[in-house]
Write a protein that holds these residues in place. Structure first.
Motif: not given
Length: 236
Positions: A67-79
């Motif tokens: 879940s931590a990886f998913a949140f971080l990767f999602s933020e990277i994609v949005q950024y």
């Protein structure tokens, strides 16, 4: 005589004076904990292990929360999405980010192999190196090996790594107008960096190949440079 209100009876019937009640030291009910001294705080800070002092072999089996990886990767994609002009540019930036991660993954795996083995082995043939990526690299990054390896029938310089349920795609919702986007370009960058570091330069891209059973199925396409094929012919 009027009786005191029940909510205030505890204070009204108390034998303590008003000065004792308001004094921070006059009653245990109003005492405040003493603040730790500066020396004690600094001593605790010095006792905390520094991340750079940790043994790399002891963290071999440690895992990161999905879940931590998913949140971080999602933020990277949005950024990244807010700073690109199209799908190709977004995939290119994710590929570059994955390439940086892949360089560090290869460095860490090489160090661990050399420190734990008396005679570390370096692969000089492409297929054993590809199998190592399919199993060891995938397990180190995603916690499990990839699902399959395939060789192109039409082009001898193309190989494919199949992942039926890629972790980068698991919690990403792609809009319909960006249906061609593959966030596994991040994974393709990791593979490309490892191949370059092992001496097998190639162009690696990610492609969505969904099936009814695996809607997030992704193919990592590896297109080797001509020099790699020539060397493979020499060392046969």
């Amino acid at each position: 005589m009027q009786q005191p209100h029940p909510r205030f009876s505890a204070l009204s019937n108390s034998s303590l004076s008003s000065s004792d009640l308001l004094s921070p030291t006059g009653s245990a009910r109003f005492s405040l904990p003493s603040a730790p001294s500066i020396n004690a705080t600094l001593g605790q800070a010095r006792q905390r292990p520094n991340i750079y002092d940790r043994n790399l072999n002891k963290t071999r089996s440690s895992e990161v929360s999905s879940s931590a990886f998913a949140f971080l990767f999602s933020e990277i994609v949005q950024y990244t999405q807010k700073r690109v002009s199209g799908i190709n540019d977004l995939e290119r930036r994710l590929n570059i980010l994955g390439y940086r991660v892949g360089m560090r993954v290869l460095e860490l795996m090489t160090w661990r192999a050399e420190s734990s083995s008396k005679a570390p082995k370096r692969e000089i043939r492409f297929l054993p190196a590809l199998m190592s990526i399919h199993t060891q690299v995938w397990r180190a990054v995603f916690g499990r090996p990839a699902d399959a390896i395939e060789k192109s029938v039409e082009n001898e310089d193309e190989y494919m790594i199949i992942d039926n349920d890629p972790l980068p795609e698991r919690h990403i919702s792609v809009p319909r107008d960006m249906s061609q986007l593959s966030c596994s370009s991040f994974t393709a960058g990791i593979v490309e960096a490892v191949l370059d570091g092992l001496g097998f330069p190639a162009r690696v891209t990610a492609h969505n190949t969904p099936t009814q059973q695996y809607p997030s199925r992704t193919t990592i396409l590896i297109k080797l440079e001509k020099s790699v094929l020539e060397r493979e012919e020499i060392v046969k």
